[in-house]
Design an enzyme around this catalytic site. Structure first.
Site, PDB file in Angstrom:
ATOM      1  N   ASP A  67      -3.474   8.657  26.161  1.00 38.61           N
ATOM      2  CA  ASP A  67      -2.451   9.568  25.651  1.00 38.61           C
ATOM      3  C   ASP A  67      -1.240   8.801  25.135  1.00 38.61           C
ATOM      4  OD1 ASP A  67      -1.742   8.750  28.229  1.00 38.61           O
ATOM      5  OD2 ASP A  67      -2.182  10.684  29.113  1.00 38.61           O
ATOM      6  N   ASN A 136      -0.064  17.369  39.931  1.00 39.51           N
ATOM      7  CA  ASN A 136      -0.587  18.722  39.704  1.00 39.51           C
ATOM      8  C   ASN A 136      -2.056  18.684  39.282  1.00 39.51           C
ATOM      9  OD1 ASN A 136      -0.500  17.764  37.098  1.00 39.51           O
ATOM     10  ND2 ASN A 136       0.931  19.302  36.315  1.00 39.51           N
ATOM     11  N   HIS A 138      -3.369  16.818  36.860  1.00 35.26           N
ATOM     12  CA  HIS A 138      -3.688  16.522  35.461  1.00 35.26           C
ATOM     13  C   HIS A 138      -4.397  15.179  35.341  1.00 35.26           C
ATOM     14  CE1 HIS A 138       0.583  14.641  34.771  1.00 35.26           C
ATOM     15  NE2 HIS A 138      -0.279  13.664  34.899  1.00 35.26           N
TER      16      HIS A 138
END
Ligand code: F6R
Length: 251
Positions: A67, A136, A138
């Site tokens: 990313d 969380n 991800h």
């Protein structure tokens, strides 16, 4: 899914690096997927030691970063272009021309995301994807609720992720609000996956990924459906796993 638990993050990283070196020896043109963030740093250091010792040669390998922030200058020290160059390309003696990072500054972000996915396909897909995990759940920047068939695309970062990553910036206001990330389908298409998690802050996310039913509300739990995934954990990150799992010895 294999779970390998070690006393320290460095021990976990050493073991993961050795496993990666075995794969790389079998496949000199290895295509790696590389996460950034703090979790894989001990792993990149351990891989660097193997390179220096002549036990790992990645000069013919390629890498695709997971990313990149949208709108952050590539020269910014926290851009993933900078981090991949600093933590991966240079210390692992890789050919910079074979290391790609999503174009978070592209004028046409949608087109750049599609082109990134096409480049991965052109390389024959990712052989070995290195992942961290968000608090969380991800993976990449596939936040909870990301589509299972998602490919590289632009996403909004959650407040939780921006807050977690604000430790790398002067304040949360400096953390970009969007990123371009490989999708869940891109990640799941990798032939093998190494996930590294360290520290107590990741313990709940790791437990949910491994022990709760696979659900898009916790994207890392989808990895349960991948045929070749290993979690390399330090004791703290493994501390909320059930006793049976926590008693498992490293492979
Ligand atoms: C980074 C990435 C993220 C991180 C995750 C954990 O390329 O894709 O999913 O792996 O946010 O970050 P750290 O390791 O900094 O806790």
């Amino acid at each position: 899914m294999k779970i390998a638990i070690y006393d320290s993050a460095d021990d976990a990283a050493t073991a993961a690096a050795k496993a990666i070196a075995v794969t790389a020896a079998q496949r000199p043109d290895l295509v790696l997927g590389v996460a950034t963030g703090s979790s894989p740093q001990p792993l990149y250091r351990a891989l660097g030691h193997l390179v220096q010792a002549g036990q790992l040669d990645l000069r013919s390998a390629s890498a695709f970063a997971l990313d990149e922030y949208v709108g952050l200058d590539y020269q910014h020290p926290e851009s993933y272009h900078s981090i991949v160059q600093r933590d991966v390309t240079a210390p692992l003696n890789m050919d910079a021309a074979r290391v790609r990072v999503p174009e978070g500054l592209a004028l046409d972000l949608c087109r750049a995301a599609t082109a990134y996915e096409a480049e991965i396909a052109l390389q024959g897909g990712i052989d070995l994807q290195i992942l961290g995990i968000g608090g969380n759940g991800h993976i990449g920047f596939n936040e909870p609720g990301s589509p299972v068939d998602s490919r590289t695309r632009v996403v909004d970062l959650t407040g939780e992720t921006r807050s977690a990553n604000s430790r790398f910036f002067p304040s949360i206001d400096h953390v970009p609000t969007q990123a371009m990330t490989q999708g869940l389908a891109t990640i799941m298409a990798a032939r093998s996956i190494v996930l590294v998690a360290n520290g107590i802050d990741k313990a709940d996310a790791v437990r949910r990924a491994i022990e709760e039913p696979a659900d898009l509300s916790h994207p890392a739990s989808l990895l349960q459906r991948h045929p070749r995934v290993t979690f390399y954990l330090d004791a703290a990150a493994a501390s909320e796993l059930s006793t049976t799992l926590a008693a498992m010895t490293a492979p």
